[in-house]
Motif scaffolding. Structure first.
Motif, short mmCIF file in Angstrom:
data_model
loop_
_atom_site.label_atom_id
_atom_site.label_comp_id
_atom_site.label_asym_id
_atom_site.label_seq_id
_atom_site.Cartn_x
_atom_site.Cartn_y
_atom_site.Cartn_z
N GLU A 186 66.75 -45.77 109.71
CA GLU A 186 66.73 -46.00 111.16
C GLU A 186 65.68 -45.11 111.83
O GLU A 186 65.01 -45.54 112.77
N MET A 222 62.39 -46.67 111.29
CA MET A 222 62.20 -47.82 112.16
C MET A 222 61.67 -47.40 113.52
O MET A 222 60.85 -48.09 114.14
N MET A 223 62.14 -46.25 114.02
CA MET A 223 61.72 -45.78 115.33
C MET A 223 60.21 -45.53 115.40
O MET A 223 59.61 -45.60 116.48
N PHE A 230 58.02 -52.26 115.14
CA PHE A 230 59.05 -52.00 116.15
C PHE A 230 58.41 -51.63 117.48
O PHE A 230 58.81 -52.12 118.54
N SER A 231 57.40 -50.78 117.43
CA SER A 231 56.71 -50.38 118.66
C SER A 231 56.01 -51.56 119.31
O SER A 231 56.01 -51.71 120.54
N ALA A 291 56.94 -54.67 119.11
CA ALA A 291 57.97 -55.52 119.71
C ALA A 291 58.50 -54.92 121.01
O ALA A 291 58.76 -55.64 121.98
N LEU A 292 58.65 -53.58 121.06
CA LEU A 292 59.15 -52.94 122.27
C LEU A 292 58.22 -53.16 123.45
O LEU A 292 58.67 -53.23 124.60
N LEU A 313 65.78 -56.40 121.81
CA LEU A 313 66.00 -55.37 120.80
C LEU A 313 66.92 -54.26 121.31
O LEU A 313 67.71 -53.71 120.53
N PRO A 343 56.05 -43.22 119.17
CA PRO A 343 56.91 -43.54 118.01
C PRO A 343 57.32 -42.31 117.21
O PRO A 343 58.48 -42.20 116.80
#
Length: 293
Positions: free
Chosen positions: A146, A149-150, A155-156, A158-159, A168, A194
């Motif tokens: 996890e 993932m941060m 992920f970044s 998508a944010l 999300l 991130p």
């Protein structure tokens, strides 16, 4: 208990970080004694997340001191990086700037720093009361997958896409939160670097402050959302049990981001704890004056 002059400033830390701080003074203080309120936001946030709470506190006559955690908002990281010890030391610096004896409100990871300071207060940085919002004193061992993932590029990416990013982060908030406030939450999380997000989630591994809080004899309120899927509400109940003088409140259907979801509940908790803190200070002062302490 006086706050510094209103305005924006940067506080330097011993490791070279610069903490962005806002001081807001109410238009009218009223006749009652109101301690300054220091606001420590959660990971992936900034001072901005407190805006609905700040507005209510100012209308109640409280001076407010809000700051960006290191690596968040306009604050820099510093040589020590983003660690639990560094974030607690940063909060102590802000508390000293706020006059040394404010009421401290900590949301989520900001609550971890507040609890660490309450468990081992510094002589010139002793909060007079605590309000812990969707926080905990233990069981915050984020798995490495996890944390990775941060800081993942995907992920970044998508944010930064509003629709995808809000989806999300939807599990962070209760179902009733307005879309515009979900967007505020997304913007703040996406704006955090991130590597800072990942370091924050690694920083709480092994944390267990429950035993150390046994001597933290200051009035406290613990608020938890019944639908919080980030920090389970039962951890808030255990936190309240670990503090000698705390009241636990569960908020129905609420999620993790209570500063946006239920700002009035946070402001009411601050008012209650401030009243108890002021009364305790008066009692202590009276006992010292009469020699009965």
């Amino acid at each position: 208990m006086t706050a510094p002059a209103p305005g924006e400033t940067y506080l330097g830390t011993e490791d070279g970080a610069r903490l962005a701080v806002s001081v807001l003074d109410p238009l009218e203080r009223g006749d009652e004694d109101r301690p300054p309120v220091v606001l420590a936001h959660g990971w992936g946030g900034s001072r901005r997340i407190w805006s609905p709470v700040t507005d209510r506190l100012l209308r109640r006559g409280f001076p407010v001191v809000a700051y960006d955690l290191r690596g968040h908002g306009a604050s820099t990281v510093g040589a020590h990086g983003v660690t639990a010890a560094a974030m607690s030391a940063d909060l102590a610096a802000v508390v000293r700037y706020a006059g040394g004896a404010p009421l401290v409100v900590g949301h989520s990871g900001g609550g971890f720093a507040a609890l660490a300071l309450a468990a081992a207060p510094e002589p010139d940085a002793r909060p007079v009361g605590l309000v812990l919002v969707a926080s905990a004193a233990h069981d915050q061992d984020t798995p490495e997958n996890e944390a990775r993932m941060m800081e993942a590029l995907l992920f970044s990416w998508a944010l930064r896409r509003p629709t995808v990013g809000r989806a999300l982060l939807r599990q962070m908030t209760g179902a009733a939160l307005a879309p515009r406030l979900r967007e505020v939450n997304r913007q703040l999380f996406a704006a955090t670097a991130p590597e800072v997000r990942a370091a924050c989630f690694r920083s709480s591994r092994g944390m267990d402050l429950r035993a150390a809080l046994a001597d933290a004899r200051l009035p406290a309120a613990v608020l938890a959302g019944e639908a919080d899927r980030v920090i389970r509400p039962e951890l808030g109940r255990e936190l309240a049990s670990a503090l000698p003088d705390a009241v636990f409140t569960s908020i129905p259907r609420a999620g993790h981001v209570l500063p946006l979801e239920h700002p009035e509940a946070v402001a009411e908790a601050v008012a209650r704890i401030a009243e108890r803190a002021v009364e305790r200070a008066r009692t202590t002062w009276g006992a010292e004056e009469t020699g009965t302490l």
